[in-house]
Design an enzyme around this catalytic site. Structure first.
Site, short mmCIF file in Angstrom:
data_model
loop_
_atom_site.label_atom_id
_atom_site.label_comp_id
_atom_site.label_asym_id
_atom_site.label_seq_id
_atom_site.Cartn_x
_atom_site.Cartn_y
_atom_site.Cartn_z
N LYS A 232 0.82 -1.21 0.00
CA LYS A 232 0.00 0.00 0.00
C LYS A 232 0.86 1.26 0.00
CE LYS A 232 -3.30 2.97 0.53
NZ LYS A 232 -4.16 3.34 -0.59
N CYS A 290 -3.33 10.64 1.17
CA CYS A 290 -2.46 9.49 0.95
C CYS A 290 -1.08 9.85 0.39
CB CYS A 290 -3.15 8.49 0.03
SG CYS A 290 -4.64 7.76 0.75
#
Length: 472
Positions: A232, A290
Site C-alpha cells: 500500500k 495518501c
C-alpha cells in the site's frame, strides 16, 4: 498458533455482523457495501459523537452522505441499506461485542514529515476501543495506511493488552489496505484487487471471507501483513514519484521554451511489446491524505525495522523523498508564474486581487485534505495580495473563506488562478471572464491545463501555465 484460532473461528461460524471504525471517505462506502451483501446480517459504523463530526451520525442514519462532491451511487446505496436497517451508525463502541469482524479506516497523518513520526493518535484510540470489547474468534482488520510493521507490532500489542487475548490464537488480525480515490469510491472498492495480509494463515483466510463478497471485478491477493503494508505505501509512493517526474519534466519544458504536452504525446507514442512510456500529468501540486504522507510511512518502515541496514548510496536522498520535495515545490512554482504574469501586466503581487479557482486537491470533489491550494494561498497572503477563493464543492476550511459564487470571486481580480480541475472551470469563456475582471490586461494562470491558452491570449489575457514553455 493458527490451529487453535481456526478451531475457534469454525465454532463461531461465518461472518454475519461487521463493524467499521472511521466514517469518512473509506469507511462510509465500505460499510454501505458490506451492508448490501446478502450473507451479512448487520453492519455498524462507529463515529465519535464529537463537536466536529458527531453530526455525521444522524446524517448517515437518515441515508444522507456527509461526503460532498460527485460520488456516483453512494447516497442511493446509503439510503437503501439504512432504510432496511442493515446499516446503522452509532457512537456506542461497546456494541463491538456484537460483531464477528471489525475494520478500522482511520487517518494516519504526519505532524512533521521531517522526523518520520506519524500521528497515530486517532488510530491508537480506535484500536484501544476495539481491544476493550474484543471477543474470542473475532477478526480485526486495519484498512488505514500504516508504517510497515504496525499490524504485527503496535496494533497487535494494543489489542492484546486491552483484551487479554492473544492474536493468532484467540482472535484474527490482518491488514487489508484501502485503495480508493474520491469520485469513484464504490467502484474502486468493488473493482480493484484487494490486498489481504493476515498475521497468520487463519487470519488471512478469515479476512478473505470478509472481503470476497464485496468484490465484483476485483480479486483477492493474499500475502503477509507486512507485505500488504509495504504494498500500500509503495503503490502510493510510486504514483507520487511518477507525478514528480511529470512535474520536473514540465519545469524542464518551461525552461527550454517548449510545450510539455507535445513532449508527452511524443513519448507516449512509442508503442510495442514490453514498452511502457506513459507519463502522468503535471500540475499545481499534489494533495490529499495518501500521497502526501505514504512515502514517509514507507521510509519509516525501513528505519524502525532494525533487521538489516539498507544498502543504498551514502548521503543521498531517497528518490521517493526527493519526489515528495518536487511535488511540494509546485505551489511555489505557481506563485512564481503568478508573479511573472502580473509583472507582464505591469503589476506586483502586493496589492493585487487574486481569484483562486479551486480549493479541493482533486477535481469534482470536496476532499480538501492537504491541498496544494493552501501553501499557494499562504505565499500570496505573505506577499500582500488580496485573495479570494472559489470552490463549488468544499463547504468550509479552517481560517479560509470559500465562496460558491464564482462571479463575486472573479470580479475586479487582477489574476485568475486555477488550482483544481473542477468540471465547471473547463467551461470558462475568456470574453466573459475578462468582462467580470474589468481589467485591460487580465492575468490567468492555469495549474491544471484546464483552459485553452490560445483563446485566452487572443482574448487579451497574460497567460502562464504549468509546462507551457512555448507560450509562457
Amino acid at each position: 498458533m493458527s490451529d487453535k484460532l481456526q478451531k475457534i473461528i469454525d465454532a463461531r461460524g461465518p461472518i454475519k455482523k461487521i463493524g467499521v471504525l472511521g466514517m469518512g471517505y473509506v469507511g462510509i462506502p465500505a460499510a454501505a457495501l458490506f451492508a448490501d451483501v446478502d450473507k451479512f446480517e448487520k453492519v455498524l459504523g462507529f463515529q465519535r459523537n464529537s463537536a466536529s463530526s458527531g453530526y455525521n451520525i444522524d446524517m448517515i442514519n437518515n441515508g444522507e452522505s456527509p461526503l460532498k462532491g460527485e460520488e456516483p451511487g453512494l447516497e442511493d446505496l446509503l439510503r437503501k441499506v439504512t432504510d432496511t436497517k442493515k446499516f446503522e451508525c452509532t457512537p456506542d463502541f461497546s456494541r463491538i461485542t456484537e460483531l464477528d469482524a471489525v475494520t478500522l479506516a482511520i487517518q494516519t497523518p504526519f505532524k512533521n514529515p521531517a522526523d518520520l513520526i506519524p500521528d497515530f493518535g486517532a488510530l491508537i484510540e480506535g484500536i484501544r476501543n476495539v481491544g476493550k470489547y474484543l471477543k474470542p474468534g473475532m477478526l480485526v482488520v486495519l484498512e488505514s495506511t500504516i508504517t510497515p510493521g504496525t499490524t504485527k507490532g503496535m496494533a497487535k500489542e494494543i489489542l492484546e493488552e486491552e483484551s487479554g487475548l492473544k492474536a493468532g490464537e484467540d482472535f484474527a488480525l490482518a491488514h487489508a489496505p484501502e485503495r480508493v480515490m474520491v469520485g469513484r469510491l464504490l467502484k474502486n472498492i468493488q473493482e480493484h484487487d484487494r490486498i489481504v495480509g493476515g498475521i497468520d494463515e487463519a487470519s488471512t483466510k478469515r479476512a478473505i471471507e470478509l472481503y470476497s463478497p464485496v468484490l465484483t471485478k476485483g480479486k483477492i491477493i493474499p500475502m503477509s501483513a507486512t507485505a500488504a503494508e509495504v504494498t500500500k505505501t509503495a503503490e502510493n509512493t510510486f504514483r507520487d514519484l511518477q507525478i514528480a517526474a511529470a512535474n520536473q519534466l514540465a519545469l524542464y519544458c518551461e525552461s527550454r521554451g517548449i510545450n510539455f504536452y507535445d513532449v508527452r504525446a511524443g513519448i507516449d507514442s512509442l508503442k510495442g511489446e514490453g514498452i511502457t512510456r506513459a507519463i502522468l500529468w503535471p500540475g499545481a501540486g499534489v494533495g490529499g491524505h495518501c500521497l502526501t504522507k505514504d512515502t514517509y510511512h514507507l521510509e519509516r518502515g525501513i528505519e524502525i525495522a532494525g533487521e538489516s541496514p539498507l544498502d543504498y548510496p551514502e548521503n543521498t536522498d531517497s528518490i521517493y523523498v526527493l519526489a515528495r520535495k518536487v511535488n511540494d515545490f509546485m505551489p511555489n512554482h505557481m506563485f512564481k508564474l503568478t508573479e511573472e504574469a502580473l509583472a507582464n501586466a505591469g503589476k506586483e503581487i502586493k496589492g493585487s486581487k487574486i481569484a483562486m479557482l479551486g480549493w479541493a486537491f482533486i477535481n469534482d470533489s470536496d476532499d480538501a485534505r492537504n491541498p496544494p491550494s493552501e501553501p499557494y494561498r499562504d505565499l500570496l497572503v505573505e506577499a500582500g495580495a488580496k485573495v479570494m477563493v472559489h470552490d463549488p464543492h468544499v463547504l468550509s476550511y479552517p481560517n479560509v473563506e470559500i465562496e460558491k459564487d464564482m462571479e463575486s470571486v472573479v470580479k475586479d481580480a487582477d489574476a485568475v488562478v486555477i488550482l483544481t480541475g473542477h468540471s465547471e472551470y473547463f467551461k470558462l469563456n475568456p470574453a466573459d471572464v475578462k468582462e467580470v475582471m474589468g481589467k485591460d490586461q487580465p492575468v490567468v494562470v492555469d495549474g491544471r491545463n484546464v483552459i485553452k491558452p490560445e483563446e485566452f491570449i487572443d482574448g487579451g489575457f497574460v497567460y502562464r501555465g504549468i509546462g507551457r514553455g512555448d507560450i509562457n
